[in-house]
Design an enzyme around this catalytic site. Sequence first.
Site, PDB file in Angstrom:
ATOM      1  N   LYS A  87       2.147   6.187   3.506  1.00  0.00           N
ATOM      2  CA  LYS A  87       3.043   5.039   3.695  1.00  0.00           C
ATOM      3  C   LYS A  87       4.013   5.379   4.816  1.00  0.00           C
ATOM      4  O   LYS A  87       4.330   6.545   5.048  1.00  0.00           O
ATOM      5  CB  LYS A  87       3.821   4.785   2.396  1.00  0.00           C
ATOM      6  N   GLY A 199       8.985 -14.228  -5.084  1.00  0.00           N
ATOM      7  CA  GLY A 199       8.732 -13.990  -3.673  1.00  0.00           C
ATOM      8  C   GLY A 199       8.056 -15.189  -3.033  1.00  0.00           C
ATOM      9  O   GLY A 199       7.536 -16.090  -3.727  1.00  0.00           O
ATOM     10  N   GLY A 201       6.550 -14.353   0.308  1.00  0.00           N
ATOM     11  CA  GLY A 201       5.975 -13.693   1.484  1.00  0.00           C
ATOM     12  C   GLY A 201       4.460 -13.842   1.433  1.00  0.00           C
ATOM     13  O   GLY A 201       3.926 -14.701   0.714  1.00  0.00           O
ATOM     14  N   ASN A 202       3.796 -12.990   2.149  1.00  0.00           N
ATOM     15  CA  ASN A 202       2.331 -13.093   2.261  1.00  0.00           C
ATOM     16  C   ASN A 202       1.629 -13.044   0.907  1.00  0.00           C
ATOM     17  O   ASN A 202       0.789 -13.897   0.599  1.00  0.00           O
ATOM     18  CB  ASN A 202       1.847 -11.964   3.188  1.00  0.00           C
TER      19      ASN A 202
HETATM   20  N1  GLU Z   1       0.617  -2.450   2.616  1.00  0.00           N
HETATM   21  C1  GLU Z   1      -0.484  -2.769   1.764  1.00  0.00           C
HETATM   22  C2  GLU Z   1      -0.391  -2.029   0.452  1.00  0.00           C
HETATM   23  O1  GLU Z   1       0.651  -1.610   0.018  1.00  0.00           O
HETATM   24  C3  GLU Z   1      -1.803  -2.568   2.469  1.00  0.00           C
HETATM   25  C4  GLU Z   1      -2.063  -1.198   2.928  1.00  0.00           C
HETATM   26  C5  GLU Z   1      -3.238  -1.088   3.870  1.00  0.00           C
HETATM   27  O2  GLU Z   1      -3.872  -2.089   4.117  1.00  0.00           O
HETATM   28  O3  GLU Z   1      -3.487   0.017   4.342  1.00  0.00           O
HETATM   29  O4  GLU Z   1      -1.370  -1.926  -0.245  1.00  0.00           O
END
Ligand code: GLU
Length: 408
Positions: A87, A199, A201-202
């Site tokens: 992350k 939320g 958002g997306n």
């Molecule tokens: N940010 C998204 C998650 O927390 C997607 C991560 C990704 O696609 O690598 O799962």
Amino acid sequence: MLLKWLSNNLIILRYPIREYHITVPVRMDDGKVRIFRGFRIQHNDALGPCKGGIRFHPQETADTVRALSMWMTWKCAVAGIPLGGAKGGIICDPHDLSEREQERLCRGWVRQISKDIGPNRDVPAPDVMTNNQHMLWIMDEYSTILGSQYPGVITGKPVGLGGSLGRTEATGYGLVYQLREACKELNIEIKKAKASIEGFGNVAQYSAELFMDYGGKVVCVSCWDQKDSCAYSFYKKDGINLSELRKITDRFGTIDKKKAKELGYEVQPGKDWLKHEVDILIPAALENSITKDNVKDIKNTVKIVVSGANGPITPEADDLLDKRGILVIPDFLANAGGVVCSYFEQVQSNQNYYWTKEEVLGKLDNKMTDAFYKAWELSKRKNVRLRDAAYMIAIQRVADACKLRGWI
Ligand code: GLU
């Protein structure tokens, strides 16, 4: 012997394999240089290259990113994709940054980290307050640094420039594929079901979209503003209209209160999203939203809580929901659709051959449904919560990979 194996396992799985703490100097529009702090934390790459989003958030911390990187390891493992967990985060509020400043920030970030990411090493993606344009700037800068095209270095890119069809919808849709199966198991008819979503958002928008396509009704959504991560909720007894709400929402997911009122929505405090008489709750905003203090606000009509966000339910709240017999589909299982589709995008980008939307969503549905039933069946067989069953599957897969590599 077993204890030694377990403790070695715990150590390798407990700590990230690598952490990068970086500073990014950015020339602002007024000519001054501002230093932004950022992180990339790679938790585990036993199953394959690390994978996980980059968050833009003013309160970002290394601790949050570290925890989220570990969740990515479990998420990829439980979804059955050959990737590890990572992350990233940058301490910033994109509301206060111009388009050009955001571009310079993204390019600056990748300049600091380019040696430590890559299609076979660590592949970032969008997350809180980052989008496909940010991903594209990062890809472009990375390609410039390496002097070659590397579309597989990042996912969540715009369609037409290495992005996958279906990636925008993937997290929300993936969650609803699992919700659909959970409803079947609990004899809930989606066409008669009502949901409330935290939320806008997306993840929230696309969960609402597919849930309503299946005939369900969403009576409430909430949104943040710059001061509060759960500022207002918007309630309509007969169900929200997604397209009218989208028209009055800015790019960060903040809904215009005044216009919503004109459209007949009751504008309520943000936390009221979980107080409605619905069958399903979908926390799809940020972490720590359902806590031991507000579980009591959840009505007895609620049968399923599906976590769209990462970490929206505290452990104490999880226990209380379990005692009340409410099924929780945990975050790293329910919201794995984003990273599953990212994996599909990476495969397509690396091959430079792109699939149709139907193909992508069909494969996504298969993966999400399969992951749900593997965890569901184990939870029944071992008489444990769905969350624990999902952890058992994920941890076993990662531990097996570590063992095969000779790490434990
Ligand atoms: N940010 C998204 C998650 O927390 C997607 C991560 C990704 O696609 O690598 O799962």
